[in-house]
Design an enzyme around this catalytic site. Structure first.
Site, PDB file in Angstrom:
ATOM      1  N   GLU A 174      36.183  34.044  33.662  1.00  0.00           N
ATOM      2  CA  GLU A 174      36.981  34.876  34.551  1.00  0.00           C
ATOM      3  C   GLU A 174      37.885  33.964  35.384  1.00  0.00           C
ATOM      4  OE1 GLU A 174      36.471  38.357  37.952  1.00  0.00           O
ATOM      5  OE2 GLU A 174      34.828  37.905  36.581  1.00  0.00           O
ATOM      6  N   LYS A 294      26.914  37.369  44.606  1.00  0.00           N
ATOM      7  CA  LYS A 294      27.982  38.294  44.968  1.00  0.00           C
ATOM      8  C   LYS A 294      27.360  39.678  44.961  1.00  0.00           C
ATOM      9  CE  LYS A 294      32.513  40.081  43.493  1.00  0.00           C
ATOM     10  NZ  LYS A 294      33.630  39.951  42.506  1.00  0.00           N
ATOM     11  N   GLU A 298      33.329  44.650  45.056  1.00  0.00           N
ATOM     12  CA  GLU A 298      34.066  44.947  43.829  1.00  0.00           C
ATOM     13  C   GLU A 298      33.167  45.539  42.746  1.00  0.00           C
ATOM     14  OE1 GLU A 298      37.721  41.790  44.145  1.00  0.00           O
ATOM     15  OE2 GLU A 298      35.924  41.086  43.121  1.00  0.00           O
ATOM     16  N   ARG A 343      41.796  45.062  54.912  1.00  0.00           N
ATOM     17  CA  ARG A 343      40.887  44.185  54.177  1.00  0.00           C
ATOM     18  C   ARG A 343      40.749  42.827  54.851  1.00  0.00           C
ATOM     19  NH1 ARG A 343      41.571  42.842  47.736  1.00  0.00           N
ATOM     20  NH2 ARG A 343      40.618  40.776  47.764  1.00  0.00           N
ATOM     21  N   ASP A 372      42.123  36.687  49.702  1.00  0.00           N
ATOM     22  CA  ASP A 372      41.617  36.323  48.376  1.00  0.00           C
ATOM     23  C   ASP A 372      42.431  35.193  47.761  1.00  0.00           C
ATOM     24  OD1 ASP A 372      40.298  36.285  45.965  1.00  0.00           O
ATOM     25  OD2 ASP A 372      41.166  38.139  45.208  1.00  0.00           O
ATOM     26  N   GLU A 394      34.432  28.155  50.562  1.00  0.00           N
ATOM     27  CA  GLU A 394      34.742  28.418  49.160  1.00  0.00           C
ATOM     28  C   GLU A 394      36.244  28.283  48.955  1.00  0.00           C
ATOM     29  OE1 GLU A 394      34.087  31.796  45.652  1.00  0.00           O
ATOM     30  OE2 GLU A 394      33.581  32.275  47.729  1.00  0.00           O
ATOM     31  N   GLU A 400      44.324  31.165  40.279  1.00  0.00           N
ATOM     32  CA  GLU A 400      44.372  32.612  40.091  1.00  0.00           C
ATOM     33  C   GLU A 400      45.664  33.220  40.635  1.00  0.00           C
ATOM     34  OE1 GLU A 400      41.715  36.578  41.271  1.00  0.00           O
ATOM     35  OE2 GLU A 400      41.017  34.574  41.829  1.00  0.00           O
ATOM     36  N   TRP A 549      44.064  47.533  45.998  1.00  0.00           N
ATOM     37  CA  TRP A 549      44.399  46.890  44.735  1.00  0.00           C
ATOM     38  C   TRP A 549      45.825  47.226  44.319  1.00  0.00           C
ATOM     39  CZ3 TRP A 549      39.305  47.791  41.452  1.00  0.00           C
ATOM     40  CH2 TRP A 549      38.289  46.989  41.977  1.00  0.00           C
TER      41      TRP A 549
END
Length: 705
Positions: A174, A294, A298, A343, A372, A394, A400, A549
């Site tokens: 991913e 996690k 999501e 968010r 993100d 992180e 991405e 999204w």
């Protein structure tokens, strides 16, 4: 019988074929990363080193120590062009390297390098420290630096320095842009690919000591006995280089795998299932590191499915791991599909009130920014607001939102921008780095993780220059005070060339690359301009199963202006920061331009500190960013004689693609936003060659692939 002419012709053909074959064999395919160990071309440096290194003396017989000696032997033999032997005791005062473990040495994973009686002595309190010191010495020699400047002592600032792999059991990754997974699950455990050892070497060389081998969107399959033995085969390779192995776990495994009626973290049977499963894991992998989780994010299951808190879920797992000194790393990347929410605020709202409620072997892992992994984000407001709970960092190495493996982006400036940010939680100087390394709140556990950018591609990372992001992460995980400039120079000398002019040019490209990308992608604090593939420009995208999204959720473009109001008149997300930290962002008049649209909805006609209106400044950034890729191409083209031809050609092709796509994103943004601003593109800039509808069709074509 051959005629003389035919014989000569065939000899010439053979010679040509041999030359071609040799050239092909010598081409740099990127596999060796920064561990190339090519013979030192600087005669002065090589002569000095040759006199200083005649043997390697090793006392001890562990796998890690033996690998330290082996690496030194391999590296020195190649760098100096002479055979170096490994012995058990020093050979008089004949100038060698002595590897020693001593309880009085640097604590933890630290090491010292000293000159004693003509020998170079690497000392550490742990075997892993000796390994790190050996790699550090080789790194020093690869840069042709004076040997005396290698002397000193260092210890890592953060305890757990990890790569998180988002690899799936069927071999996909991913957000992976460098081929398929490194882990050949269908071959393991019977066949152990030698590449696993080279992966471990590369990590150990930059101080990484932990690997999570599977995706955070985890399959329960990894907890079966079949897969635990596969993971154990990897762990058997990694431990020889001081690396512990971790697993991402599927929170609902007691139901999906164990057949229980519930995975409620307060249910005795569910707790018992995890205790027994953890015992099984440690019986197969004795040095297992722990779980990455996690949950309730999501669509992933978690404790909130049963009305429990994140602390309840983490503590259930912590209880199972505690007897084995294992840790739980619980991700704070959690947000709900609320059309009226921001968010940006989600992680803080979910976790801040739980401070002090987590077990002592739990680390809450926080993304560097609140959304993100965007090209630029303010630091997450969670940092500084959980003084009684260890917070891990992180970062994302895989690109991405940074152009996948097509765009050349050096991420160290992004990492440093976050680490050096001041939270003001205990006054000025309360940096994010001081929180993550535990020095501010005295955390008993400290952790930093990078989402890996490795894959099965021969050069590991797809884009050859993306290797620098893996390298930079490891170096900053060890010492976050290092500068992006120093790391870029170091990586270039180890990986590409030691020619000073070329090193300077490459460093300049690297240090500017992220800002160039931001300019043509998300200038002035725009965020999340595309969805779905996370690649194609879709600022118009407004349909999804959830509002956050969509692209329009983030940029808020309308006829009045652009940007997300996060002040008291909007979502009031700025309230989550200390007043001293938010003060710079609070007023649109003084907010730094890189963060302007993160926190304010600005009129198209508003004149900014640059002297341009918002609309004109946006156009300037989009066009300048795309044009700057041409500058990158020109700079790189001038290095053709200094860089391996295969590497140079590979990067040249990617830069050509990057320029094409920079124009793609530029045109998509400018033409779309123009439908709201109703303003002309400044005359200094050429008009896009495509209409908005043509750009949209090109995006749709891309997404249909």
């Amino acid at each position: 019988m051959f005629s003389p002419r035919l014989l000569i012709t065939r000899c010439l053909l053979f010679l040509i074929f041999a030359l071609i074959s040799n050239n092909h064999a010598s081409a740099d395919d990127g596999y060796r990363l920064w561990l190339k160990y090519d013979r030192i071309s600087d005669n002065t440096a090589r002569t000095a080193y040759t006199k200083s290194f005649n043997f390697i003396a090793l006392s001890g017989n562990s796998d890690i120590l033996n690998n330290a000696a082996k690496e030194l032997q391999t590296g020195l033999t190649a760098l100096l062009g002479k055979q170096i032997s490994v012995v058990k005791t020093p050979v008089g005062n004949q100038n060698g390297i002595i590897l020693t473990v001593s309880t009085s040495a640097a604590p933890g994973d630290g090491y010292s390098i000293q000159m004693q009686s003509g020998n170079t002595v690497i000392t550490a309190s742990k075997d892993a420290g000796v390994l790190y010191g050996s790699f550090a010495l080789l790194r020093h020699l690869q840069q042709h630096l004076p040997l005396e400047k290698a002397v000193g002592q260092t210890s890592p600032k953060i305890q757990l320095r990890m790569l998180n792999h988002w690899d799936n059991p069927e071999g996909t990754i991913e957000r992976g842009y460098a081929g398929s997974s490194l882990w050949k699950w269908y071959e393991l455990p019977e066949t152990v690919d030698p590449r696993y050892t080279d992966y471990a070497r590369a990590n150990a060389s930059i101080g990484i000591n932990g690997t999570v081998v599977n995706n955070v969107n985890a399959s329960a399959r990894f907890l079966t006995a079949e897969y635990l033995h596969k993971v154990a085969a990897l762990a058997g390779v990694f431990r020889k280089y001081g690396i512990k192995t971790y697993l991402s776990i599927h929170f609902a495994a007691p139901k999906t795998l164990g057949g229980l009626k519930t995975s409620d973290p307060l249910d005795p049977e569910a707790r018992k299932w995890w205790i027994e499963k953890t015992k099984e894991i440690y019986s197969i992998i004795p040095d297992f590191g722990g779980f990455l989780v996690k949950a309730n994010s999501e669509g992933e299951p978690g404790p909130q499915d049963y009305g429990r808190t994140h602390a309840d879920g983490a503590n259930m797992l912590a209880e199972a791991l505690a007897p084995f000194n294992g840790v739980v790393i619980w991700r704070a990347f959690v947000y709900k599909a609320d059309p009226n929410a921001d968010r940006f605020k989600a992680a803080y709202d979910e976790f801040a009130t739980l401070d002090g409620k987590f077990a002592k072997n739990v680390i809450v892992q926080v993304k560097n920014g609140p959304i993100d992994f965007q090209p630029r984000e303010p630091f997450s407001p969670l940092f500084g607001n959980m003084p009684r709970t260890p917070l891990g960092m992180e970062f994302q190495l895989t690109q991405e939102y940074l152009g996948f493996a097509t765009h050349w982006i050096y991420e160290a400036p992004l990492f440093k921008e976050c680490l050096d940010a001041d939270t003001y939680v205990t006054g000025k100087g309360s940096t994010v780095a001081s929180i993550v390394d535990g020095s501010l709140h005295h955390y008993p556990l400290t952790c930093i993780a990078g989402v890996a950018n490795t894959g099965s591609d021969r050069n590991w990372t797809g884009h050859p220059m993306a290797q620098a992001n893996w390298y930079a992460f490891g170096r900053l995980a060890w010492d976050h005070t290092l500068s992006p400039e120093a790391i870029a120079r170091e990586w270039t000398q180890l990986t590409l060339t030691t020619e000073s002019r070329a090193v300077a040019t490459i460093g300049d490209i690297m240090l500017r690359s992220r800002e160039i990308y931001v300019d043509y992608n998300t200038p002035l604090g725009l965020s999340r301009p595309w969805t779905g593939s996370h690649y194609a420009p879709e600022p118009w995208q407004n349909r999804s199963s959830r509002p956050d999204w969509t692209a329009i959720y983030y940029h808020r473009a309308d006829t009045l202006g652009l940007g997300f109001d996060r002040t008291a008149t909007g979502s009031n997300a700025l309230q989550q920061y200390r007043p001293e930290a938010s003060r710079a962002w609070l007023d649109a008049e003084t907010c730094p331009l890189p963060y302007l649209l993160w926190f304010h909805h600005i009129s198209w006609a508003k004149k900014l500190s640059s002297g341009r209106t918002l609309w004109d400044e946006l156009c300037h950034r989009f066009y300048t960013g795309a044009d700057s890729v041409l500058w990158m191409q020109k700079q790189w083209a001038g290095l053709k004689t200094s860089i391996d031809p295969a590497i140079h050609a590979d990067v040249s092709g990617r830069l050509a693609k990057q320029h094409k796509e920079a124009i793609w994103w530029r045109d998509a943004w400018v033409l779309y936003l123009q439908t709201f601003s109703k303003r002309p593109i400044p005359a200094i800039h050429p008009k896009p060659e495509r209409t908005l509808e043509e750009v949209k069709r090109s995006v749709n074509t891309y997404l249909m692939r």
